[in-house]
Each structure stands twice: as structure tokens, then as C-alpha cells.
Design a protein around this motif. Structure first.
Motif, PDB file in Angstrom:
ATOM      1  N   ASP A  27     -80.645  -3.683 -46.370  1.00 49.72           N
ATOM      2  CA  ASP A  27     -79.560  -3.315 -45.685  1.00 49.72           C
ATOM      3  C   ASP A  27     -79.433  -4.321 -44.348  1.00 49.72           C
ATOM      4  OD1 ASP A  27     -78.128  -1.295 -46.960  1.00 49.72           O
ATOM      5  OD2 ASP A  27     -79.479   0.099 -46.230  1.00 49.72           O
ATOM      6  N   PHE A  28     -80.513  -5.052 -44.322  1.00 50.73           N
ATOM      7  CA  PHE A  28     -80.637  -6.068 -43.121  1.00 50.73           C
ATOM      8  C   PHE A  28     -80.569  -7.316 -44.002  1.00 50.73           C
ATOM      9  CE2 PHE A  28     -83.159  -2.449 -41.016  1.00 50.73           C
ATOM     10  CZ  PHE A  28     -82.670  -2.568 -39.824  1.00 50.73           C
ATOM     11  N   VAL A  29     -80.704  -7.749 -45.161  1.00 50.06           N
ATOM     12  CA  VAL A  29     -80.772  -8.997 -45.777  1.00 50.06           C
ATOM     13  C   VAL A  29     -79.562  -9.625 -45.282  1.00 50.06           C
ATOM     14  CG1 VAL A  29     -80.609 -10.245 -47.885  1.00 50.06           C
ATOM     15  CG2 VAL A  29     -82.202  -8.302 -47.729  1.00 50.06           C
ATOM     16  N   ARG A  30     -78.355  -9.430 -45.474  1.00 46.45           N
ATOM     17  CA  ARG A  30     -77.159 -10.004 -45.133  1.00 46.45           C
ATOM     18  C   ARG A  30     -76.851 -10.334 -43.687  1.00 46.45           C
ATOM     19  NH1 ARG A  30     -71.842  -7.674 -47.174  1.00 46.45           N
ATOM     20  NH2 ARG A  30     -73.056  -5.591 -47.007  1.00 46.45           N
ATOM     21  N   SER A  31     -77.613  -9.412 -42.940  1.00 47.61           N
ATOM     22  CA  SER A  31     -77.340  -9.658 -41.431  1.00 47.61           C
ATOM     23  C   SER A  31     -78.106 -10.774 -40.909  1.00 47.61           C
ATOM     24  CB  SER A  31     -78.042  -8.643 -40.754  1.00 47.61           C
ATOM     25  OG  SER A  31     -79.257  -8.498 -40.889  1.00 47.61           O
ATOM     26  N   ASN A  32     -78.676 -11.513 -41.647  1.00 47.33           N
ATOM     27  CA  ASN A  32     -79.496 -13.032 -41.280  1.00 47.33           C
ATOM     28  C   ASN A  32     -78.952 -14.021 -42.162  1.00 47.33           C
ATOM     29  OD1 ASN A  32     -80.919 -11.581 -39.253  1.00 47.33           O
ATOM     30  ND2 ASN A  32     -82.749 -11.549 -40.113  1.00 47.33           N
ATOM     31  N   GLY A  33     -77.724 -13.958 -42.908  1.00 47.29           N
ATOM     32  CA  GLY A  33     -77.312 -14.934 -43.710  1.00 47.29           C
ATOM     33  C   GLY A  33     -77.506 -14.495 -44.952  1.00 47.29           C
ATOM     34  N   ALA A  34     -76.649 -14.970 -45.902  1.00 47.43           N
ATOM     35  CA  ALA A  34     -76.664 -14.796 -47.427  1.00 47.43           C
ATOM     36  C   ALA A  34     -77.846 -15.290 -48.079  1.00 47.43           C
ATOM     37  CB  ALA A  34     -75.263 -15.288 -48.155  1.00 47.43           C
ATOM     38  N   GLY A  35     -78.511 -14.466 -49.102  1.00 47.33           N
ATOM     39  CA  GLY A  35     -79.509 -15.156 -49.891  1.00 47.33           C
ATOM     40  C   GLY A  35     -80.953 -15.011 -49.037  1.00 47.33           C
ATOM     41  N   GLY A  36     -82.005 -15.704 -49.700  1.00 46.13           N
ATOM     42  CA  GLY A  36     -83.086 -15.682 -48.954  1.00 46.13           C
ATOM     43  C   GLY A  36     -83.886 -14.563 -49.576  1.00 46.13           C
ATOM     44  N   GLU A  37     -85.218 -14.703 -49.308  1.00 50.62           N
ATOM     45  CA  GLU A  37     -86.323 -13.530 -49.549  1.00 50.62           C
ATOM     46  C   GLU A  37     -85.946 -12.524 -48.749  1.00 50.62           C
ATOM     47  OE1 GLU A  37     -89.890 -14.989 -49.961  1.00 50.62           O
ATOM     48  OE2 GLU A  37     -89.527 -16.643 -51.535  1.00 50.62           O
ATOM     49  N   GLU A  38     -86.317 -11.162 -49.509  1.00 51.25           N
ATOM     50  CA  GLU A  38     -86.183 -10.033 -48.597  1.00 51.25           C
ATOM     51  C   GLU A  38     -87.392  -9.799 -47.805  1.00 51.25           C
ATOM     52  OE1 GLU A  38     -85.752  -6.512 -51.447  1.00 51.25           O
ATOM     53  OE2 GLU A  38     -83.964  -7.310 -52.147  1.00 51.25           O
ATOM     54  N   LYS A  39     -87.379  -9.488 -46.461  1.00 55.99           N
ATOM     55  CA  LYS A  39     -88.372  -9.154 -45.846  1.00 55.99           C
ATOM     56  C   LYS A  39     -88.952  -7.614 -45.714  1.00 55.99           C
ATOM     57  CE  LYS A  39     -87.333 -13.261 -42.546  1.00 55.99           C
ATOM     58  NZ  LYS A  39     -87.194 -13.351 -41.107  1.00 55.99           N
ATOM     59  N   ASP A  40     -90.057  -7.614 -45.458  1.00 54.75           N
ATOM     60  CA  ASP A  40     -90.869  -6.111 -45.147  1.00 54.75           C
ATOM     61  C   ASP A  40     -90.098  -5.769 -44.025  1.00 54.75           C
ATOM     62  OD1 ASP A  40     -92.777  -4.339 -43.688  1.00 54.75           O
ATOM     63  OD2 ASP A  40     -93.856  -4.893 -45.828  1.00 54.75           O
ATOM     64  N   ILE A  41     -89.852  -4.288 -44.147  1.00 52.03           N
ATOM     65  CA  ILE A  41     -89.006  -3.502 -43.203  1.00 52.03           C
ATOM     66  C   ILE A  41     -89.842  -3.466 -41.603  1.00 52.03           C
ATOM     67  CG2 ILE A  41     -90.312  -1.366 -43.698  1.00 52.03           C
ATOM     68  CD1 ILE A  41     -86.626  -1.570 -42.561  1.00 52.03           C
ATOM     69  N   ARG A  42     -91.234  -3.947 -41.650  1.00 55.22           N
ATOM     70  CA  ARG A  42     -91.837  -3.984 -40.255  1.00 55.22           C
ATOM     71  C   ARG A  42     -91.366  -5.313 -39.645  1.00 55.22           C
ATOM     72  NH1 ARG A  42     -97.400  -2.099 -42.958  1.00 55.22           N
ATOM     73  NH2 ARG A  42     -96.574  -3.549 -44.583  1.00 55.22           N
ATOM     74  N   GLU A  43     -91.020  -6.020 -40.333  1.00 58.95           N
ATOM     75  CA  GLU A  43     -90.598  -7.411 -39.933  1.00 58.95           C
ATOM     76  C   GLU A  43     -88.923  -7.549 -39.510  1.00 58.95           C
ATOM     77  OE1 GLU A  43     -91.493 -11.136 -42.189  1.00 58.95           O
ATOM     78  OE2 GLU A  43     -92.828  -9.791 -43.482  1.00 58.95           O
ATOM     79  N   ARG A  44     -88.160  -6.456 -39.813  1.00 62.44           N
ATOM     80  CA  ARG A  44     -87.069  -6.411 -39.345  1.00 62.44           C
ATOM     81  C   ARG A  44     -86.964  -5.345 -38.041  1.00 62.44           C
ATOM     82  NH1 ARG A  44     -83.819  -9.804 -42.343  1.00 62.44           N
ATOM     83  NH2 ARG A  44     -84.463  -9.396 -44.636  1.00 62.44           N
TER      84      ARG A  44
END
Length: 486
Positions: free
Chosen positions: A72-89
Motif C-alpha cells: 500500500d506504499f508502492v504507488r505513493s512513491n510513483g508507479a512501478g518500481g520494486e517493492e521495498k521492505d516495510i522497514r524501509e517505508r
């Protein structure tokens, strides 16, 4: 095809019914003390990060903390891209702005997302969206291109510094640049007001979605809608004001219903809601559907019942399944069933019959405003339907778990309870030395003990060498009893 929208408003609750060709298709209920919160935006505090689940809990000021997944954080930093670890969010103690995507259901907190959006009559503004889009329900390519060009032109001319972009809603089909510009200006002002509140250091609500009576005008008015009948003069006044400001084309549809007979009774909505709370739904042919709703999924069993057909067994099964496909699609909307739904159609041998039943189910589900997907028919006649769940089902909203059966749907028979009493007396007789025993139980159990089980009671008295007395407890359910040592 003609639709009517009925609005039954009281100080305690507002109910909205969507009626299509005289048949109830959907019902929405919003109670004053327990309004739905989907669409609301909150400033919240991360209270726990769960790396194993790639999720976090966020305190937004509600009874239970809300739940957000790393996706649920992926799109908040732009479309696409690799999913980040929740601890990086996020980290514990961090303040975040989130939006409700699913109401709290049962013991679960609300589901939230960091990808925010606000809606108007024709547009959805998403500050994290990279490119504009158009609703898939607008299938004419020329109209889709026209609307995208209008959005792009108005944005570049009037909102060149605006972050994000817009999604054009289905209701915008055929509208002009003036209406689009007005909606964009409204959403721009609304987003600025939300942004200015995001400095809060404590959990609080930043934006509350419209009440159901006004969301009807924003979200549910389509070309097929011929009339919106409202039984409250105060509510229709607020709806008229909203139409004047945001959707003037819906104003002529509003009609006040002053009749003495309740509007939901006039259209038999009360009876349809009652049927929607039943486990069994009868089909006109004599067949029937059986609904079993659990926390994880819902199963729907199709049965021929009294329908015997006119030619052969295969024709009977085919016709029952076709009728069931139409009926269950409507029931999904009326009952607001979501999540995984398994439909057990009656097994058919003819592959063409299977295809026709599947196509019928696809066609009727396409009318559903809630996103659904459907699998093919398996060899066993099973079909999996996945329907997005955003709010509680009708049953969960209007009902509570039965205290007698604890949600099982059945209770122990009086015979079973009698034998439990016999075992309890035997245990007490081995452990304690008392002159007699008093059994407290419900009427049905006492009646059976004194009638069908009387010989067993006599044998038990002889076996333990003690007398057994019985006393009725009217407040006991059939499963409740006590054995008292005298």
C-alpha cells in the motif's frame, strides 16, 4: 432498463435502495452512531511494524489500530518500481497520512493505504498518480481520448504546478470542459485544505467522506436512473443544495415522497432485505440456493429442489443453473458479500451448457459496481468469484451471533443434553457422597427426562443409589443445565 433510487432517512439512520426494473439490486445502510469510514483520510502514528507480515499497525484514533501492508506504499512513491521492505517505508512512532480502504469488520481494524485520493462528481484526484486515466466503463475510444485531452488541457492551463493527476469517472461521459474544470478546481481546493492539516503530531481525522444521501448523487447517478425518491423533506433539501453546487443534472431526478406508507414497504424492500438475511433463497423453477457465510469465504450451493424439468435430467440441471446464475449475482449485491465466494453449481455433462452458465454469470456480474473476477467452471461444477470487500455484509451489519448456538447455526438436541446430564450425575456420584441430585434444565430437556428418558432415569437412580429431582429453569437455553448436590 430503468433504475430508481430510494432514500429512506430518519434521525437514526439513512437507507438507500437501488431498484432495477422493480427489483431490489443493492441496499446501503448508514447509521448515525456508526457511519462507515471508507474514504476518510487520517493522520496516524505507526505503533507497530511487523517485518514477517510486511505490514504495520497505525493508530488513527479509532478503537482498534488500522492495518497497512507494504504494497500500500508502492504507488505513493510513483508507479512501478520494486517493492521495498516495510522497514524501509515506516518506523515505529512515525506520523503518516493514510486513507481507509476497508471498514473495520468483526475484530479486525480498518485497512488503510498511503496512496490517497479524493473524489468529485466526474473526477478522482490522486496526488501520487503519474498519468491521467479514464474509467474502463467508458468503452468508446473516441470519448476516452476526448476526456483525457480535456483533463490535460485544463491541467496545463489552470493547474500547471499540481502534483499527481486525475482519473475520469464513468459519470463524466459526454460532459464538457466547463464541468471538468469546475470539478478540478473543487478537488484542488479540497486537497489543499487536507495538505494544510498534515502537520498534526497526534492521530486525527483530516477528511471525512460525504454522508450516504450525498454519495448517492456523486457515485450512483447514471443515465439509467430515472428517479430518486426521498421520504425526508430535510434530506431532500440537502440533496438539492448539493445538486445545485456539484451535479445540477441530477436535480430533476429528485422527488419528495410524502406518502403515509413507508417508501421501503411500498417497493417491498423490507421483504427483500428479510429474504437476504435468510440462508435459503428459492428460485421460481422450484430450485433453491443455500448461502453459508464464514469469516474466510462464502459458499453458495445450487439445488434443483422441486424442479423436475420437461425433457431430461441434463435440461433440468442446465435450466436450474442458468436461473441460479442470475439469482446469485443479484444476491451478492443485495447481501454485499465480498472476498472469496465458491459457487457449487449442479454438475452438468454438456460442455456447451457449462460455457453458457459461465457466460451468463459473467454477464450479470458485469452490472456489479463492485470489482469482481470469476474463474472457469471446474470438473466438479465449482466456480470461484472474488468480489472486493470494502464494508460489512448486510448480515454482519444487521445481525449478531446467536448466543444460543454461538454462530454454529445448530444446537444440541434435547436427547443429547439428557445424556450429558446422565454423565455429569455419574461423575458427581463417583466424586461426592450426597443424598440426592437436583437437575436444572430447560423445558424441552425436562420434558424428555420425564417422558422418553424416564426409564433411563430410573435405571440411573438404581445404579447410584440416589434419587434425582428435576426443576425447570425458564431462562436456560436447550444446551444449558446444572446438576446440584443436595
Amino acid at each position: 432498463m430503468s433504475d430508481e433510487i430510494l432514500v429512506n432517512a430518519t434521525p437514526m439512520e439513512t437507507r438507500v435502495a437501488i431498484v432495477e426494473n422493480g427489483m431490489l439490486q443493492e441496499v446501503f445502510i448508514e447509521r448515525t452512531q456508526r457511519r462507515g469510514i471508507v474514504g476518510n483520510i487520517y493522520r496516524g502514528k505507526v505503533v507497530r511494524v511487523l517485518p514477517g507480515m510486511q505490514a504495520a499497525f497505525v493508530d488513527i484514533g479509532l478503537e482498534r489500530a488500522s492495518f497497512i501492508h507494504a504494497n500500500d506504499f508502492v504507488r505513493s512513491n510513483g508507479a512501478g518500481g520494486e517493492e521495498k521492505d516495510i522497514r524501509e517505508r515506516v518506523r515505529e512512532g512515525q506520523m503518516v497520512t493514510v486513507q481507509i480502504t476497508k471498514d473495520p469488520i468483526g475484530n479486525k481494524g480498518a485497512r488503510v493505504t498511503a496512496s490517497l485520493s479524493v473524489s468529485s462528481r466526474y473526477l478522482v484526484y490522486m496526488p501520487d498518480l503519474a498519468n491521467s486515466g479514464v474509467s474502463q466503463r467508458i468503452d468508446d475510444d473516441g470519448e476516452r481520448n476526448r476526456l483525457k485531452e480535456i483533463v490535460a488541457a485544463v491541467t496545463s492551463e489552470h493547474f500547471p504546478d499540481l502534483k499527481g493527476d486525475f482519473i475520469v469517472r464513468t459519470a463524466a461521459e459526454g460532459v464538457g470542459e466547463t464541468e471538468i474544470h469546475q470539478d478540478m478546481a473543487f478537488l484542488h481546493r479540497l486537497w489543499l485544505s487536507i495538505t494544510n492539516k498534515q502537520t498534526s503530531k497526534k492521530p486525527e481525522r483530516l477528511y471525512e467522506d460525504l454522508p450516504i444521501s450525498l454519495r448517492v448523487l456523486r457515485d450512483l447517478v447514471r443515465p439509467q436512473v430515472e428517479k430518486i425518491r426521498v421520504d425526508s423533506r430535510e434530506t431532500i433539501g440537502k440533496m438539492q443544495e448539493f445538486c445545485h453546487s456539484f451535479c445540477p443534472e441530477a436535480a430533476p431526478l429528485l422527488e419528495w415522497y410524502p406518502g403515509e406508507r413507508p417508501i421501503f414497504e411500498l417497493y417491498s424492500i423490507e421483504d427483500e432485505v428479510k429474504k437476504a438475511l435468510s440462508r435459503k433463497v428459492d428460485l421460481k423453477s422450484g430450485g433453491y440456493l443455500v448461502f453459508d457465510q464464514t469469516e474466510a469465504m462464502t459458499t453458495i450451493d445450487v439445488n434443483t429442489g422441486a424442479f423436475v424439468g420437461h425433457r431430461n435430467l441434463e435440461e433440468t440441471l442446465f435450466k436450474t443453473n442458468l436461473e441460479a446464475a442470475n439469482a446469485l449475482a443479484r444476491q451478492l449485491r443485495v447481501r454485499n458479500l465480498g472476498g472469496i465466494i465458491i459457487v457449487d453449481f449442479i454438475d452438468m455433462q454438456d460442455p456447451e451448457h457449462k460455457r453458457q452458465v459461465h457466460r451468463t454469470l459473467e454477464r450479470v456480474l458485469n452490472k456489479d459496481h463492485t470489482r469482481t473476477s470469476i474463474s472457469g467452471v471446474t470438473e466438479l461444477g465449482l466456480v470461484q468469484v472474488v468480489r472486493k470487500r470494502t464494508r460489512e455484509s448486510l448480515e454482519h451489519m444487521l445481525c449478531e451471533v446467536c448466543e444460543t448456538c454461538d454462530g454454529r447455526g445448530t444446537i444440541k438436541s434435547a436427547e443429547t443434553v439428557c445424556y450429558e446430564i446422565f454423565r455429569a450425575i455419574l461423575r458427581e456420584a463417583r466424586a461426592y457422597d450426597h443424598d440426592s441430585y437436583l437437575v436444572l434444565a430447560s423445558q424441552s430437556v425436562i420434558d424428555r427426562l420425564l417422558d422418553e428418558e424416564s426409564s433411563n432415569v430410573a435405571d440411573l437412580e438404581d445404579f447410584i443409589g440416589k434419587s434425582i429431582q428435576f426443576q425447570l429453569e425458564s431462562v436456560y437455553t436447550q444446551e444449558q443445565f446444572d446438576v446440584i448436590l443436595l
